[in-house]
Design a protein around this motif. Structure first.
Motif, PDB file in Angstrom:
ATOM      1  N   ASN A 279      -9.280  24.284 -12.221  1.00  0.00           N
ATOM      2  CA  ASN A 279      -8.224  24.929 -13.012  1.00  0.00           C
ATOM      3  C   ASN A 279      -8.554  24.945 -14.491  1.00  0.00           C
ATOM      4  O   ASN A 279      -8.134  25.836 -15.233  1.00  0.00           O
ATOM      5  CB  ASN A 279      -6.880  24.207 -12.788  1.00  0.00           C
ATOM      6  CG  ASN A 279      -6.876  22.777 -13.312  1.00  0.00           C
ATOM      7  OD1 ASN A 279      -7.779  21.991 -13.001  1.00  0.00           O
ATOM      8  ND2 ASN A 279      -5.889  22.415 -14.115  1.00  0.00           N
TER       9      ASN A 279
ATOM     10  N   ILE B 223      -9.087  22.505  -7.183  1.00  0.00           N
ATOM     11  CA  ILE B 223     -10.099  23.520  -6.877  1.00  0.00           C
ATOM     12  C   ILE B 223     -11.490  22.967  -7.171  1.00  0.00           C
ATOM     13  O   ILE B 223     -11.740  22.438  -8.257  1.00  0.00           O
ATOM     14  CB  ILE B 223      -9.879  24.792  -7.715  1.00  0.00           C
ATOM     15  CG1 ILE B 223      -8.523  25.430  -7.400  1.00  0.00           C
ATOM     16  CG2 ILE B 223     -10.995  25.802  -7.470  1.00  0.00           C
ATOM     17  CD1 ILE B 223      -8.196  26.617  -8.272  1.00  0.00           C
TER      18      ILE B 223
ATOM     19  N   HIS C  26     -14.528  33.641  -1.296  1.00  0.00           N
ATOM     20  CA  HIS C  26     -13.829  32.381  -1.533  1.00  0.00           C
ATOM     21  C   HIS C  26     -12.718  32.552  -2.577  1.00  0.00           C
ATOM     22  O   HIS C  26     -11.630  31.978  -2.444  1.00  0.00           O
ATOM     23  CB  HIS C  26     -14.824  31.307  -1.998  1.00  0.00           C
ATOM     24  CG  HIS C  26     -15.800  30.909  -0.944  1.00  0.00           C
ATOM     25  ND1 HIS C  26     -17.099  30.544  -1.218  1.00  0.00           N
ATOM     26  CD2 HIS C  26     -15.679  30.826   0.407  1.00  0.00           C
ATOM     27  CE1 HIS C  26     -17.734  30.243  -0.098  1.00  0.00           C
ATOM     28  NE2 HIS C  26     -16.890  30.413   0.895  1.00  0.00           N
ATOM     29  N   ILE C  27     -13.011  33.314  -3.628  1.00  0.00           N
ATOM     30  CA  ILE C  27     -12.002  33.556  -4.663  1.00  0.00           C
ATOM     31  C   ILE C  27     -10.798  34.269  -4.059  1.00  0.00           C
ATOM     32  O   ILE C  27      -9.648  33.904  -4.325  1.00  0.00           O
ATOM     33  CB  ILE C  27     -12.601  34.378  -5.824  1.00  0.00           C
ATOM     34  CG1 ILE C  27     -13.620  33.541  -6.595  1.00  0.00           C
ATOM     35  CG2 ILE C  27     -11.497  34.846  -6.777  1.00  0.00           C
ATOM     36  CD1 ILE C  27     -14.433  34.326  -7.608  1.00  0.00           C
TER      37      ILE C  27
ATOM     38  N   LEU D   7      -8.645  31.918  -2.019  1.00  0.00           N
ATOM     39  CA  LEU D   7      -7.807  31.072  -2.877  1.00  0.00           C
ATOM     40  C   LEU D   7      -6.625  31.854  -3.437  1.00  0.00           C
ATOM     41  O   LEU D   7      -5.506  31.342  -3.533  1.00  0.00           O
ATOM     42  CB  LEU D   7      -8.639  30.495  -4.022  1.00  0.00           C
ATOM     43  CG  LEU D   7      -9.709  29.458  -3.651  1.00  0.00           C
ATOM     44  CD1 LEU D   7     -10.594  29.151  -4.860  1.00  0.00           C
ATOM     45  CD2 LEU D   7      -9.064  28.172  -3.133  1.00  0.00           C
ATOM     46  N   GLN D   8      -6.878  33.104  -3.798  1.00  0.00           N
ATOM     47  CA  GLN D   8      -5.831  33.922  -4.408  1.00  0.00           C
ATOM     48  C   GLN D   8      -4.729  34.293  -3.425  1.00  0.00           C
ATOM     49  O   GLN D   8      -3.566  34.432  -3.826  1.00  0.00           O
ATOM     50  CB  GLN D   8      -6.439  35.187  -5.013  1.00  0.00           C
ATOM     51  CG  GLN D   8      -7.295  34.919  -6.255  1.00  0.00           C
ATOM     52  CD  GLN D   8      -8.028  36.145  -6.727  1.00  0.00           C
ATOM     53  OE1 GLN D   8      -8.298  37.071  -5.956  1.00  0.00           O
ATOM     54  NE2 GLN D   8      -8.385  36.180  -8.007  1.00  0.00           N
TER      55      GLN D   8
ATOM     56  N   ASP E  51      -3.818  32.473  -0.778  1.00  0.00           N
ATOM     57  CA  ASP E  51      -3.241  31.290  -0.129  1.00  0.00           C
ATOM     58  C   ASP E  51      -1.815  31.109  -0.640  1.00  0.00           C
ATOM     59  O   ASP E  51      -1.567  30.421  -1.637  1.00  0.00           O
ATOM     60  CB  ASP E  51      -4.086  30.053  -0.439  1.00  0.00           C
ATOM     61  CG  ASP E  51      -3.592  28.815   0.293  1.00  0.00           C
ATOM     62  OD1 ASP E  51      -2.503  28.872   0.901  1.00  0.00           O
ATOM     63  OD2 ASP E  51      -4.281  27.776   0.241  1.00  0.00           O
TER      64      ASP E  51
ATOM     65  N   ASN F  99      -0.290  27.079  -0.474  1.00  0.00           N
ATOM     66  CA  ASN F  99      -0.670  26.051  -1.444  1.00  0.00           C
ATOM     67  C   ASN F  99      -0.823  26.572  -2.871  1.00  0.00           C
ATOM     68  O   ASN F  99      -0.734  25.811  -3.820  1.00  0.00           O
ATOM     69  CB  ASN F  99      -1.984  25.397  -1.006  1.00  0.00           C
ATOM     70  CG  ASN F  99      -1.850  24.683   0.320  1.00  0.00           C
ATOM     71  OD1 ASN F  99      -1.018  23.812   0.491  1.00  0.00           O
ATOM     72  ND2 ASN F  99      -2.667  25.078   1.285  1.00  0.00           N
ATOM     73  N   LYS F 100      -1.101  27.866  -3.035  1.00  0.00           N
ATOM     74  CA  LYS F 100      -1.288  28.494  -4.343  1.00  0.00           C
ATOM     75  C   LYS F 100      -2.223  27.683  -5.238  1.00  0.00           C
ATOM     76  O   LYS F 100      -1.852  27.261  -6.343  1.00  0.00           O
ATOM     77  CB  LYS F 100       0.051  28.681  -5.038  1.00  0.00           C
ATOM     78  CG  LYS F 100       0.987  29.640  -4.317  1.00  0.00           C
ATOM     79  CD  LYS F 100       2.287  29.824  -5.072  1.00  0.00           C
ATOM     80  CE  LYS F 100       3.198  30.802  -4.354  1.00  0.00           C
ATOM     81  NZ  LYS F 100       4.494  30.986  -5.065  1.00  0.00           N
ATOM     82  N   PRO F 101      -3.455  27.421  -4.802  1.00  0.00           N
ATOM     83  CA  PRO F 101      -4.364  26.595  -5.593  1.00  0.00           C
ATOM     84  C   PRO F 101      -4.769  27.224  -6.926  1.00  0.00           C
ATOM     85  O   PRO F 101      -5.105  26.515  -7.872  1.00  0.00           O
ATOM     86  CB  PRO F 101      -5.579  26.422  -4.668  1.00  0.00           C
ATOM     87  CG  PRO F 101      -5.516  27.584  -3.731  1.00  0.00           C
ATOM     88  CD  PRO F 101      -4.073  27.865  -3.534  1.00  0.00           C
ATOM     89  N   MET F 102      -4.741  28.574  -7.016  1.00  0.00           N
ATOM     90  CA  MET F 102      -5.125  29.229  -8.260  1.00  0.00           C
ATOM     91  C   MET F 102      -4.006  29.197  -9.301  1.00  0.00           C
ATOM     92  O   MET F 102      -4.191  29.625 -10.438  1.00  0.00           O
ATOM     93  CB  MET F 102      -5.518  30.686  -7.982  1.00  0.00           C
ATOM     94  CG  MET F 102      -6.746  30.836  -7.107  1.00  0.00           C
ATOM     95  SD  MET F 102      -8.272  30.335  -7.928  1.00  0.00           S
ATOM     96  CE  MET F 102      -8.678  31.838  -8.808  1.00  0.00           C
TER      97      MET F 102
END
Length: 676
Positions: free
Chosen positions: A159, A276, A289-290, A293-294, A296, A299-302
């Protein structure tokens, strides 16, 4: 007649000047000679390596290695271009060649230019490079250029660090003098916010060609070449060991931890969970992979919860509410209120469990035990400062409150952020209507609920202001550039709140009592002194959020911390220990309270997050129970994707399937999707 002659003379003079200018540019300057359309002079770009990113202790977090790619410039393609031999050279089929060329044109769209070099093949291997370089002179439209490839030497802090990726047309337009299609640029984190420092300066070499398009040396001995400059190295204010430890404490939890040095505003740690791993941002599969993540949604990891997520700060907000009230002159350090198990208004009340019932208490005791009644009474006085003019009262409160850096983006050097919310009269007039709200409509603001929203970064910042007795430095993530400490006045000059220094002592005394014998006594240690405040933020979707702010050491603060653990419950249960352990790690270099550490790391809220997600899916008609027959699941998916029927009708059909517990194909097929 005279006017006509004057106009003729003016036009003649301007035409003469224009002709002279054109002649000068074409005959006496090199600008047009060096244009990409000039096939006798070829420009070769040199892409510099991006600068390194290090933590405050010199640990390398991100580096660069050279990579090579093949570029294509259409204007320089020969009429007798031998497509088959070129394809053999670069090991692709003719069909692939045509597809790649067409893709470049489609990607460029309206902005595609025959004069501009576009990336044709990325990531050439050493073997490919050696083989292609030897014969590339035969194909004037193609060039090999060196490009930087990022290396991540850590497995977390994604992040903060961010990533680089290929620029799109919008990015190119933002700086068309630098970026070309296929170039890489920072897309998130420090990579984005310090892009111009990290990227360096491109080099340009002008190579002269003979009539057979063979290189015959530099044009005019390199007189017009532009020297390449490697990107600048960035030293972050982050202590990576502390960052990694904070992330470890957030294992199987969602939330954010922000630690600031109150003496200079340097961000020591800014953890967001889920964490991340930045290594997913490199390699051939990085875009996949990006994207994963976007999208998701669970979990909203980005989503950087430390800088972007705005939460009701709960009882930690009582600290600043008390300070603002004293500055407004509606209470002082000797003001007392009597708590009768809560604050009562009409047939409603804000419950309180402070334990100081039916006894007059001052602010320090109210902070120690987090008395809701004390701060509700205080807020009533704030909004009653100007009788019959609540708008003037709340605007004064809001103005002083915002001087602590809440309700604003803070003008820091982070790539993302959130304003949060500190309401004023205009806000409530829009929400409820003028003269349709009063003190008791918004009384929840008194305890950091209601419409109050702040990010963990903002909460840490007002904690730093309290540590400094009235001022703070704008929190920032970068400590030095190319070894030179930052000199931006925005980061090195203190910002003073609108609360006088004399009002802070009783607040700091109350915070010390919190740890010694109050709501945060679980984190007490003899190793170092602490000031803290618990916060429990109500959440309509599940368990309350656990919040805690901490200052340590109490006498000479070196660290100010804010912790938010989503659905963690009472502030002293999870957020408090995390804040104290982070402070211990930073101040002493290790952690002795192993049992506390172990209990925090083992705490797992994933089941709560899964339950909330399933509840959300149920509300929107997208939930599929895991124990349903496969035929029923397939039918539900079919219904969800059917846009010929209304949303409510889709929900109704889905509920019919779930509630009837269908188990046979004939029953399921009775559901008719043709109804409008």
């Amino acid at each position: 007649m005279k006017k006509k002659q004057i106009i003729i003379w003016i036009l003649t003079i301007f035409s003469f000047i224009f002709i002279i200018r054109i002649a000068y540019l074409q005959l006496l300057t090199e600008k047009y000679r060096l244009n990409a359309a000039n096939t006798s002079i070829k420009s070769e770009y040199q892409i510099p390596l991006r600068g390194y990113i290090m933590d405050r202790n010199g640990k390398i977090l991100v580096g660069s290695t050279p990579s090579y790619e093949l570029t294509f410039t259409e204007i320089q393609m020969e009429k007798d271009f031998d497509t088959l031999s070129f394809c053999k050279l670069v090991n692709i089929s003719k069909e692939d060649f045509i597809f790649k060329i067409n893709s470049l044109k489609a990607k460029g769209g309206k902005n595609y230019s025959k004069l501009v070099p576009y990336t044709f093949i990325k990531g050439l291997s050493k073997e490919d490079l050696a083989r292609i370089q030897e014969k590339l002179f035969k194909y004037n439209a193609f060039s090999i250029i060196r490009t930087p490839e990022r290396n991540y030497f850590v497995k977390s802090a994604g992040n903060i660090l961010g990533f680089v990726n290929e620029v799109n047309q919008k990015y190119i337009k933002s700086d068309s003098t630098y970026y070309l299609p296929g170039n890489l640029a920072g897309m998130a984190g420090v990579e984005k916010s310090y892009e111009k420092d990290l990227r360096g300066i491109k080099g340009i070499k002008y190579i002269q060609k003979d009539r057979k398009s063979r290189s015959i040396g530099s044009y005019k001995d390199g007189e017009y070449d532009q020297k390449m400059q490697t990107g600048k190295d960035i030293t972050l204010s982050i202590d990576y060991d502390l960052q990694e430890y904070a992330e470890k404490l957030l294992t199987n939890k969602r939330g954010g931890v922000v630690a600031i040095d109150p003496n200079n505003g340097e961000i020591l740690a800014m953890a967001s969970s889920p964490v991340i791993d930045p290594s997913v941002f490199i390699g051939r599969d990085k875009n996949k992979h990006i994207y994963a993540l976007q999208v998701d949604s669970i979990n909203k990891p980005m989503y950087d919860r430390a800088a972007q997520a705005a939460y009701p700060p709960g009882s930690t907000f009582k600290l600043v509410n008390g300070l603002v009230a004293m500055q407004m002159g509606v209470i002082d350090e000797n003001t007392t209120f009597v708590c009768k198990h809560g604050f009562h208004y009409g047939n409603r009340k804000i419950a309180c469990h402070c334990g100081y019932f039916y006894t007059p208490i001052k602010m320090d005791k109210a902070i120690q035990k987090s008395c809701n009644n004390y701060f509700a009474e205080t807020y009533v006085k704030i909004l009653s400062k100007y009788p019959n003019d609540i708008e003037k009262s709340i605007n004064e409160w809001s103005d002083i409150m915002k001087s602590f850096g809440v309700g604003d983006y803070m003008n820091n050097d982070l790539a993302v952020g959130s304003r949060g919310n500190i309401p004023n009269a205009n806000y409530y007039n829009k929400r409820y209507g003028k003269d349709k709200w009063n003190i008791y409509t918004i009384i929840s603001n008194s305890i950091g609920q209601g419409e109050i929203l702040a990010t963990p970064l903002q909460i840490a910042n007002y904690t730093a202001a309290i540590a400094n007795r009235g001022f703070f430095f704008t929190p920032h993530i970068v400590k030095a550039i190319n070894g030179t400490p930052i000199s931006d006045p925005n980061f090195i000059k203190p910002k003073y709140t609108k609360v006088d220094r004399k009002y802070f002592d009783i607040v700091n005394e109350g915070m010390e009592l919190v740890v010694l014998s109050g709501t945060g006594r679980r984190i007490y240690t003899k190793t170092f002194s602490q000031e803290g405040k618990t916060g429990t933020s109500q959440n309509p979707h599940g368990r309350d959020h656990s919040i805690f702010v901490l200052i340590a050491p109490a006498d000479k603060p070196k660290i100010a911390i804010a912790v938010v653990v989503e659905n963690g419950g009472f502030g002293g249960t999870y957020a408090g220990p995390i804040a104290s352990l982070v402070a211990e790690k930073y101040l002493t270099g290790n952690v002795e309270r192993k049992s506390m550490e172990e209990s925090i790391i083992k705490a797992n809220f994933q089941s709560e997050y899964t339950r909330q997600w399933n509840d959300y899916l149920k509300r929107i008609g997208m939930y599929i129970p895991p124990n349903l027959p496969n035929e029923a699941k397939e039918k539900i998916k079919e219904i969800q994707q059917n846009r010929k029927i209304s949303f409510k009708e889709r929900q109704k059909l889905i509920h019919t399937i779930i509630n009837s517990k269908m188990s046979s194909v004939p029953e399921i097929n009775k559901i008719n999707l043709t109804n409008e």
